[in-house]
Design an enzyme around this catalytic site. Structure first.
Site, PDB file in Angstrom:
ATOM      1  N   GLN A  57       2.500  -1.945  -1.617  1.00 16.65           N
ATOM      2  CA  GLN A  57       2.718  -1.569  -2.868  1.00 16.65           C
ATOM      3  C   GLN A  57       2.714  -2.901  -3.934  1.00 16.65           C
ATOM      4  O   GLN A  57       2.770  -2.980  -5.138  1.00 16.65           O
ATOM      5  CB  GLN A  57       4.465  -1.109  -3.136  1.00 16.65           C
ATOM      6  CG  GLN A  57       4.414   0.161  -2.491  1.00 16.65           C
ATOM      7  CD  GLN A  57       5.977   0.812  -3.097  1.00 16.65           C
ATOM      8  OE1 GLN A  57       6.910   0.401  -2.214  1.00 16.65           O
ATOM      9  NE2 GLN A  57       6.067   1.472  -4.105  1.00 16.65           N
TER      10      GLN A  57
ATOM     11  N   HIS B  75       4.677   4.606   3.432  1.00 13.80           N
ATOM     12  CA  HIS B  75       3.776   3.421   2.714  1.00 13.80           C
ATOM     13  C   HIS B  75       2.883   2.651   3.450  1.00 13.80           C
ATOM     14  O   HIS B  75       1.572   2.477   3.201  1.00 13.80           O
ATOM     15  CB  HIS B  75       4.563   2.456   1.745  1.00 13.80           C
ATOM     16  CG  HIS B  75       4.747   3.072   0.480  1.00 13.80           C
ATOM     17  ND1 HIS B  75       3.741   3.383  -0.776  1.00 13.80           N
ATOM     18  CD2 HIS B  75       6.075   3.274  -0.133  1.00 13.80           C
ATOM     19  CE1 HIS B  75       4.521   3.893  -1.436  1.00 13.80           C
ATOM     20  NE2 HIS B  75       5.794   4.094  -1.430  1.00 13.80           N
TER      21      HIS B  75
ATOM     22  N   HIS C 140      10.451   7.111   3.682  1.00 14.04           N
ATOM     23  CA  HIS C 140       9.587   6.896   2.428  1.00 14.04           C
ATOM     24  C   HIS C 140       8.869   5.615   2.561  1.00 14.04           C
ATOM     25  O   HIS C 140       7.632   5.681   2.454  1.00 14.04           O
ATOM     26  CB  HIS C 140      10.581   6.851   1.304  1.00 14.04           C
ATOM     27  CG  HIS C 140       9.566   6.521  -0.177  1.00 14.04           C
ATOM     28  ND1 HIS C 140       9.501   7.637  -1.170  1.00 14.04           N
ATOM     29  CD2 HIS C 140       9.123   5.678  -0.839  1.00 14.04           C
ATOM     30  CE1 HIS C 140       8.921   7.321  -2.233  1.00 14.04           C
ATOM     31  NE2 HIS C 140       8.542   5.976  -1.662  1.00 14.04           N
ATOM     32  N   GLU C 141       9.522   4.412   2.748  1.00 14.95           N
ATOM     33  CA  GLU C 141       8.819   3.259   2.724  1.00 14.95           C
ATOM     34  C   GLU C 141       7.864   3.126   3.911  1.00 14.95           C
ATOM     35  O   GLU C 141       6.897   2.583   3.861  1.00 14.95           O
ATOM     36  CB  GLU C 141       9.895   1.942   2.912  1.00 14.95           C
ATOM     37  CG  GLU C 141      10.590   1.880   1.855  1.00 14.95           C
ATOM     38  CD  GLU C 141       9.948   1.833   0.190  1.00 14.95           C
ATOM     39  OE1 GLU C 141       8.890   1.174   0.304  1.00 14.95           O
ATOM     40  OE2 GLU C 141      10.695   2.491  -0.329  1.00 14.95           O
TER      41      GLU C 141
ATOM     42  N   GLY D 222      13.711   0.383  -2.404  1.00 16.30           N
ATOM     43  CA  GLY D 222      12.711   0.217  -1.318  1.00 16.30           C
ATOM     44  C   GLY D 222      11.479  -0.385  -1.904  1.00 16.30           C
ATOM     45  O   GLY D 222      11.018   0.105  -2.912  1.00 16.30           O
TER      46      GLY D 222
ATOM     47  N   CYS E 138       9.024   6.902  -6.800  1.00 16.16           N
ATOM     48  CA  CYS E 138       8.400   5.604  -6.088  1.00 16.16           C
ATOM     49  C   CYS E 138       7.791   4.950  -7.384  1.00 16.16           C
ATOM     50  O   CYS E 138       7.177   5.072  -8.298  1.00 16.16           O
ATOM     51  CB  CYS E 138       7.171   6.345  -5.392  1.00 16.16           C
ATOM     52  SG  CYS E 138       6.115   4.962  -4.503  1.00 16.16           S
ATOM     53  N   LEU E 139       8.028   3.444  -7.148  1.00 15.25           N
ATOM     54  CA  LEU E 139       7.451   2.642  -7.856  1.00 15.25           C
ATOM     55  C   LEU E 139       6.098   2.485  -8.214  1.00 15.25           C
ATOM     56  O   LEU E 139       5.528   2.326  -9.202  1.00 15.25           O
ATOM     57  CB  LEU E 139       7.810   1.076  -7.554  1.00 15.25           C
ATOM     58  CG  LEU E 139       9.437   1.000  -7.703  1.00 15.25           C
ATOM     59  CD1 LEU E 139       9.632  -0.396  -7.029  1.00 15.25           C
ATOM     60  CD2 LEU E 139      10.152   0.839  -9.231  1.00 15.25           C
TER      61      LEU E 139
HETATM   62 NI    NI Z   1       7.346   4.365  -2.778  1.00 15.35          NI
END
Ligand code: NI
Length: 182
Positions: free
Chosen positions: A50, A145, A141-142, A45, A99-100
């Site tokens: 991000q 963000h 989760h996304e 995701g 998470c990235l």
């Molecule tokens: Ni994330």
């Protein structure tokens, strides 16, 4: 194009995001590049903040799970201006997330197991869908963000103290993820 990933500590991850309008320039190209970026950096995701964009857009790609879960083959979705209409307030799951934007940290997070979401696709067609399992998890989760939250905000105070040092290292960019970052 491959976007660099904005890491924990960058103010863009905590900035308010704006709803998208159909006249947003080169939206299809942006989404294509987000999928290319996600594929390259290896994730399931990716949300617009991000990659430094304060807009209400995220993508989910469950295809990497296809070996264990054949039904996820080719499951790639774009969510524009998403809104949860409902989340299961009696049924929760606890799953380890990463998470990235927060490299090398994985922590268990409890979230509603099922959700109902309204969103727009790339043609600005409205959809209302119910999801559970991995899709519900990644979507939440996304969605966090685009609401300027990170999964680490949702871990217990004890775990938060345990990862304090690692977070400080990310903030100082003393990390070496395999991808380009800001
Ligand atoms: Ni994330």
């Amino acid at each position: 194009m491959i976007y660099p990933i904005y890491l924990y500590g960058h103010p863009v991850l905590r900035k308010e995001t704006k709803a998208l309008t159909p006249d947003y320039p080169n939206l299809k190209e942006l989404v294509d590049d987000m999928f290319t970026t996600l594929d390259k950096v290896g994730g399931i995701g990716l949300a617009a903040p991000q990659i430094g964009l304060s807009i209400r857009l995220f993508i989910v790609d469950l295809d990497p799970f296809k070996d264990e879960r054949p039904e996820f083959a080719g499951v790639r979705k774009v969510f524009i201006n998403p809104e949860f209409l409902w989340r299961s307030d009696e049924e929760f799951t606890t799953i380890e997330e990463g998470c990235l934007s927060v490299p090398d940290i994985n922590e268990k997070v409890e979230r509603p197991a099922k959700v109902k979401i309204k969103y727009y696709d790339l043609d600005f067609k409205e959809h209302i869908e119910e999801h559970d399992d991995w899709m519900a998890r990644v979507m939440q989760h996304e969605y966090d963000h685009i609401d300027a939250h990170l999964f680490i905000d949702r871990v217990s105070p004890l775990r938060r103290r345990m990862i304090k040092g690692k977070l400080a290292a990310i903030q100082k960019r003393k990390v070496t993820p395999r991808y380009k970052f800001k």
